[in-house]
Design a protein around this motif. Structure first.
Motif, PDB file in Angstrom:
ATOM      1  N   LEU A 134       0.826  -1.213   0.000  1.00  0.00           N
ATOM      2  CA  LEU A 134       0.000   0.000   0.000  1.00  0.00           C
ATOM      3  C   LEU A 134       0.858   1.260   0.000  1.00  0.00           C
ATOM      4  O   LEU A 134       0.642   2.191  -0.781  1.00  0.00           O
ATOM      5  N   VAL A 135       1.851   1.298   0.884  1.00  0.00           N
ATOM      6  CA  VAL A 135       2.685   2.493   1.011  1.00  0.00           C
ATOM      7  C   VAL A 135       3.540   2.689  -0.233  1.00  0.00           C
ATOM      8  O   VAL A 135       3.673   3.811  -0.754  1.00  0.00           O
ATOM      9  N   ALA A 136       4.137   1.615  -0.747  1.00  0.00           N
ATOM     10  CA  ALA A 136       5.027   1.732  -1.905  1.00  0.00           C
ATOM     11  C   ALA A 136       4.275   2.231  -3.134  1.00  0.00           C
ATOM     12  O   ALA A 136       4.801   3.057  -3.893  1.00  0.00           O
ATOM     13  N   CYS A 137       3.057   1.746  -3.329  1.00  0.00           N
ATOM     14  CA  CYS A 137       2.277   2.223  -4.473  1.00  0.00           C
ATOM     15  C   CYS A 137       1.951   3.712  -4.323  1.00  0.00           C
ATOM     16  O   CYS A 137       2.020   4.473  -5.299  1.00  0.00           O
ATOM     17  N   GLY A 138       1.610   4.137  -3.122  1.00  0.00           N
ATOM     18  CA  GLY A 138       1.331   5.550  -2.900  1.00  0.00           C
ATOM     19  C   GLY A 138       2.544   6.428  -3.138  1.00  0.00           C
ATOM     20  O   GLY A 138       2.458   7.483  -3.776  1.00  0.00           O
ATOM     21  N   VAL A 139       3.714   6.000  -2.623  1.00  0.00           N
ATOM     22  CA  VAL A 139       4.945   6.772  -2.819  1.00  0.00           C
ATOM     23  C   VAL A 139       5.325   6.802  -4.293  1.00  0.00           C
ATOM     24  O   VAL A 139       5.800   7.832  -4.805  1.00  0.00           O
ATOM     25  N   SER A 140       5.114   5.701  -4.997  1.00  0.00           N
ATOM     26  CA  SER A 140       5.433   5.638  -6.422  1.00  0.00           C
ATOM     27  C   SER A 140       4.606   6.647  -7.217  1.00  0.00           C
ATOM     28  O   SER A 140       5.134   7.388  -8.058  1.00  0.00           O
ATOM     29  N   ILE A 141       3.305   6.698  -6.947  1.00  0.00           N
ATOM     30  CA  ILE A 141       2.432   7.645  -7.660  1.00  0.00           C
ATOM     31  C   ILE A 141       2.836   9.084  -7.344  1.00  0.00           C
ATOM     32  O   ILE A 141       2.895   9.937  -8.239  1.00  0.00           O
ATOM     33  N   LEU A 142       3.132   9.350  -6.079  1.00  0.00           N
ATOM     34  CA  LEU A 142       3.546  10.705  -5.691  1.00  0.00           C
ATOM     35  C   LEU A 142       4.844  11.102  -6.386  1.00  0.00           C
ATOM     36  O   LEU A 142       4.981  12.237  -6.875  1.00  0.00           O
ATOM     37  N   ALA A 143       5.802  10.182  -6.466  1.00  0.00           N
ATOM     38  CA  ALA A 143       7.089  10.479  -7.100  1.00  0.00           C
ATOM     39  C   ALA A 143       6.916  10.793  -8.579  1.00  0.00           C
ATOM     40  O   ALA A 143       7.545  11.730  -9.108  1.00  0.00           O
ATOM     41  N   MET A 144       6.073  10.039  -9.256  1.00  0.00           N
ATOM     42  CA  MET A 144       5.853  10.301 -10.684  1.00  0.00           C
ATOM     43  C   MET A 144       5.184  11.653 -10.898  1.00  0.00           C
ATOM     44  O   MET A 144       5.419  12.319 -11.907  1.00  0.00           O
ATOM     45  N   GLY A 145       4.364  12.090  -9.945  1.00  0.00           N
ATOM     46  CA  GLY A 145       3.712  13.385 -10.079  1.00  0.00           C
ATOM     47  C   GLY A 145       4.635  14.567  -9.874  1.00  0.00           C
ATOM     48  O   GLY A 145       4.511  15.585 -10.567  1.00  0.00           O
ATOM     49  N   VAL A 146       5.575  14.447  -8.925  1.00  0.00           N
ATOM     50  CA  VAL A 146       6.438  15.597  -8.602  1.00  0.00           C
ATOM     51  C   VAL A 146       7.735  15.596  -9.401  1.00  0.00           C
ATOM     52  O   VAL A 146       8.469  16.589  -9.359  1.00  0.00           O
ATOM     53  N   ALA A 147       8.063  14.494 -10.100  1.00  0.00           N
ATOM     54  CA  ALA A 147       9.333  14.423 -10.834  1.00  0.00           C
ATOM     55  C   ALA A 147       9.517  15.576 -11.818  1.00  0.00           C
ATOM     56  O   ALA A 147      10.605  16.180 -11.867  1.00  0.00           O
ATOM     57  N   PRO A 148       8.520  15.954 -12.639  1.00  0.00           N
ATOM     58  CA  PRO A 148       8.722  17.085 -13.552  1.00  0.00           C
ATOM     59  C   PRO A 148       9.000  18.399 -12.822  1.00  0.00           C
ATOM     60  O   PRO A 148       9.794  19.220 -13.308  1.00  0.00           O
ATOM     61  N   LEU A 149       8.367  18.606 -11.671  1.00  0.00           N
ATOM     62  CA  LEU A 149       8.593  19.841 -10.919  1.00  0.00           C
ATOM     63  C   LEU A 149      10.022  19.911 -10.400  1.00  0.00           C
ATOM     64  O   LEU A 149      10.668  20.959 -10.457  1.00  0.00           O
TER      65      LEU A 149
END
Length: 470
Positions: free
Chosen positions: A89-104
């Motif tokens: 659960l945690v790893a999937c959440g962190v993965s989605i968050l990382a993909m969202g902030v990577a361009p920023l």
């Protein structure tokens, strides 16, 4: 104590394989992507070093804190099942968050190529987290064979993947990160095959909640550890050239050889020390660990110019001055593993969080102060000072519950000898003189250690009591 030495030696073999393979292949990687490209890889891997501890949610530590006193598999299965559910659960959440902030993040540092590479790694993050938790479970159960197989397979698969993509297909920096992501997924499948029984156990959500609660203070602690070890790259990228950033990355590769001592020791020590140990045993382990790790660090520093020449050629020689300072952080991680055990046994994980947060604050402050003036030298100094702060803070915080006996005189003498040795090497360039100086240091360390009452410690080693039970 004999069990501690044996287990440390076995894990040491597996831990040595990684640095040896890395040293053998890094010159080939640098030949393919250059020192500047290697700096970019190191920058992306620093992001991975932040995401993975967050995805693990402190489970390698909280598993030790919540492990029952018995070592039977049946008593562990429900607990392990809850840990595996939580990490997914945690790893999937962190993965989605990382993909969202990577361009920023890439836009902020003006490195657009970094965004895509971070997304590639983030896609494999759940696999890396599953591998990490299953490995921690194998160590906790004393299944040394399973743990070593997982570690060795990871190293070999990563090496073969990078050889194929970077050296054969000339995929460059992208190939380095794609190989890392692919390895995470493949080794996660192996970890699932090893632990398949734990996945079928009925989930007890009170276990999931307990792990989540205990791991919550360790999330900011993980961020703090990352700041301690990797935030300097993100300051340096704004103040130094890509070449210097690559030199700093290569220096960290050389300093990572200290993992040959620190990581096997931590893997063997933490599961054993989850039960109470006498102050004498803890003092003996701490002093011997510091002595042996300082000697290994001195050996690394002795050969640093040769190693840098082999890894990166003439462009890498300037990194020689960074290595002695960068060795301190991995060395101190073993000290932290010892002095933090009273807090882990008491399930007071907040102490680890506060100590690492304060250490990270010191590191950030020193980076802001030193890097604009001294560049990569300032980053190395800041990392070393902050790494020393954490075990001191933990020792002070744990003093009320379970004071650890420290042999301050001998520890101080060992540290002073090592500092003097590193200072001497700045004036000794020929490798023959450096080897002679290292031999002299070994004699000095032997003299410091010989002050001990050997009969007392030999009796401690042989006693069949708690030292055999842990």
């Amino acid at each position: 104590m004999r069990r501690l030495l044996t287990t440390t030696s076995v894990y040491g073999f597996a831990a040595l394989l990684g640095p040896l393979v890395a040293f053998a292949l890094t010159p080939l990687y640098i030949g393919a992507i250059g020192v500047t490209g290697y700096g970019t890889v190191d920058l992306v891997q620093s992001v991975a070093q932040l995401l993975l501890p967050l995805a693990l949610w402190g489970l390698p530590t909280t598993l030790i804190a919540r492990a029952p006193s018995t070592d039977g598999l049946i008593t562990h299965q429900p607990m392990f099942a809850g840990a595996l559910r939580l990490v997914i659960l945690v790893a999937c959440g962190v993965s989605i968050l990382a993909m969202g902030v990577a361009p920023l993040v890439a836009h902020h540092i003006q490195r657009s190529d970094v965004a895509w590479l971070v997304v590639v790694y983030a896609l494999s993050l759940p696999g890396a987290a599953v591998y990490g938790v299953v490995l921690a479970m194998a160590r906790l159960l004393g299944r040394i064979g399973h743990a070593v197989v997982l570690m060795v397979v990871y190293v070999l698969v990563l090496a073969m993947s990078r050889i194929t993509l970077v050296l054969w297909f000339d995929a460059g920096v992208t190939g380095m990160i794609v190989a890392l992501a692919g390895t995470n997924i493949l080794v996660a499948l192996l970890a699932i095959a090893v632990s398949w029984r734990w996945w079928w156990v009925t989930t007890r959500w009170d276990d999931v909640w307990a792990f989540g609660r205990l791991g919550l203070p360790l999330a900011p602690a993980s961020i703090a550890v990352w700041m301690l070890l990797f935030i300097d790259r993100w300051f340096l990228v704004q103040y130094v050239t890509p070449l210097v950033l690559g030199q700093y990355a290569i220096a960290t590769v050389v300093a990572s050889l200290m993992a040959f001592v620190a990581e096997p020791f931590k893997q063997a020590w933490q599961p054993m020390a989850r039960r109470h140990m006498s102050p004498q045993v803890t003092m003996w382990v701490l002093t011997v660990y510091v002595a042996m790790s300082l000697l290994v660090g001195a050996l690394i520093v002795t050969w640093t110019p040769v190693l840098l020449q082999l890894i990166g050629g003439h462009d890498a020689i300037a990194a020689t001055a960074f290595v002695p300072w960068l060795l301190i952080a991995p060395l101190m991680s073993g000290v932290v593993a010892i002095v933090s055990m009273p807090a882990i046994r008491a399930q007071q994980t907040g102490r680890l969080a506060w100590a690492t947060l304060l250490g990270a604050m010191v590191n950030i402050g020193m980076n802001i102060w030193l890097i604009p003036q001294y560049g990569a030298h300032g980053a190395a100094w800041a990392t070393a000072v902050a790494a020393c702060m954490i075990p001191l803070l933990l020792g002070w915080m744990n003093a009320a519950d379970a004071a650890i006996t420290y042999d301050w005189c001998r520890l101080g003498a060992l540290i002073c000898a090592w500092i003097g040795y590193c200072a001497l090497l700045t004036y000794l360039q020929p490798i023959g003189y450096r080897i002679g100086a290292f031999a002299a240091l070994c004699v000095v360390v032997a003299l410091i250690i010989s002050v001990w009452r050997w009969r007392q410690y030999w009796a401690l080693w042989q006693q069949p009591g708690e030292s055999e039970q842990v």
